[in-house]
Design a protein around this motif. Structure first.
Motif, short mmCIF file in Angstrom:
data_model
loop_
_atom_site.label_atom_id
_atom_site.label_comp_id
_atom_site.label_asym_id
_atom_site.label_seq_id
_atom_site.Cartn_x
_atom_site.Cartn_y
_atom_site.Cartn_z
N GLN A 1 0.83 -1.20 0.00
CA GLN A 1 0.00 0.00 0.00
C GLN A 1 0.87 1.25 0.00
O GLN A 1 1.86 1.34 0.73
N TYR A 2 0.51 2.22 -0.88
CA TYR A 2 1.28 3.46 -0.94
C TYR A 2 1.01 4.31 0.29
O TYR A 2 -0.14 4.50 0.69
N VAL A 3 2.09 4.80 0.91
CA VAL A 3 2.00 5.64 2.10
C VAL A 3 2.42 7.05 1.72
O VAL A 3 3.59 7.28 1.39
N PRO A 4 1.50 8.01 1.74
CA PRO A 4 1.88 9.39 1.37
C PRO A 4 2.78 10.02 2.42
O PRO A 4 2.67 9.72 3.62
N GLN A 5 3.66 10.88 1.98
CA GLN A 5 4.61 11.54 2.86
C GLN A 5 4.16 12.97 3.14
O GLN A 5 3.88 13.73 2.22
N SER B 1 -2.01 13.57 5.57
CA SER B 1 -2.83 12.54 6.21
C SER B 1 -3.23 11.46 5.23
O SER B 1 -3.50 11.73 4.05
N ARG B 2 -3.29 10.22 5.70
CA ARG B 2 -3.68 9.12 4.85
C ARG B 2 -5.17 9.15 4.51
O ARG B 2 -5.61 8.55 3.54
N GLN C 1 -6.42 5.37 -2.08
CA GLN C 1 -5.93 4.04 -1.76
C GLN C 1 -5.39 3.38 -3.04
O GLN C 1 -6.14 3.12 -3.98
N THR D 1 -1.70 1.02 -4.66
CA THR D 1 -0.41 0.38 -4.41
C THR D 1 0.71 1.30 -4.88
O THR D 1 0.49 2.29 -5.59
N ASN D 2 1.93 0.98 -4.46
CA ASN D 2 3.10 1.76 -4.90
C ASN D 2 3.24 1.71 -6.41
O ASN D 2 3.60 2.71 -7.04
N HIS E 1 0.69 4.05 -7.96
CA HIS E 1 1.03 5.46 -7.70
C HIS E 1 2.15 5.94 -8.62
O HIS E 1 2.02 6.99 -9.26
#
Length: 208
Positions: free
Chosen positions: A4-8, A11-12, A17, A19-20, A23
């Protein structure tokens, strides 16, 4: 890449939603490709593409495989100050002889670009036999340089003639543009020479 892609830095909850792989491929890579395509479409519109196609008709690559007399005549008609109606008629006659001459001369078989064609025409003195075609080739060679120079001037004008100096006269704008664009040349001129230049322009009450 399947994680799962996690934004930097944000807020998520507001992030999509994905995947990397999705994205980086869709949201970044394809987005950049679309921007490049849009930029190319803006720069190379239908008229520009037609001009490039006409210019390619004189290419010597493949023993003049892309030669197209109608497109070459259309290219010449875009220069009315260089090619009159009489010149276009003469150019039409020259093009038929030109193609046969080029394809039957082994010295022109391995040429790959219009620049080498121009040099070979001068070297073989065939530019005297086909003066109108050689003129069209020269105009074609200087077109990219002239276009780049115009774009360079307009780009510099946004810096020289801004909102604070919007009332500048044409002569002052021209002088400022020359010094701005050719700054590398003017940096070689010493301050003493500039002072001497102004000092001898007219008589002054005080020495500079």
């Amino acid at each position: 890449m399947d994680a799962q892609y996690v934004p930097q830095g944000r807020s998520r909850r507001f992030a999509k939603q994905a995947t990397n792989l999705h994205h980086f491929r869709v949201d970044i890579f394809l987005e950049v490709i679309d921007l490049h395509l849009q930029e190319i479409d803006n720069r190379f519109n239908e008229k520009n593409m037609e001009l490039l196609t006409c210019m390619a008709s004189l290419s010597p690559r493949g023993n003049f495989s892309s030669f197209d007399k109608e497109r070459i005549l259309k290219l010449a008609s875009l220069y009315p100050e260089e090619f009159s109606c009489y010149d276009l008629t003469a150019l039409d006659l020259q093009l038929d002889v030109f193609l046969d001459s080029m394809q039957n001369d082994e010295r022109f078989h391995d040429l790959q670009d219009i620049n080498s064609l121009s040099m070979m025409l001068v070297k073989t003195r065939k530019h005297e036999t086909f003066p109108l075609i050689h003129l069209l080739i020269k105009l074609k060679l200087i077109l990219p340089v002239a276009t780049a120079s115009v774009e360079r001037v307009f780009s510099a004008m946004t810096f020289v003639k801004n909102k604070l100096r919007n009332s500048m006269g044409d002569q002052l704008v021209n002088d400022c543009l020359v010094t701005y664009i050719e700054k590398e040349v003017f940096l070689q001129v010493s301050d003493e020479k500039i002072i001497d230049r102004f000092k001898y322009m007219k008589t002054r009450r005080m020495n500079l």
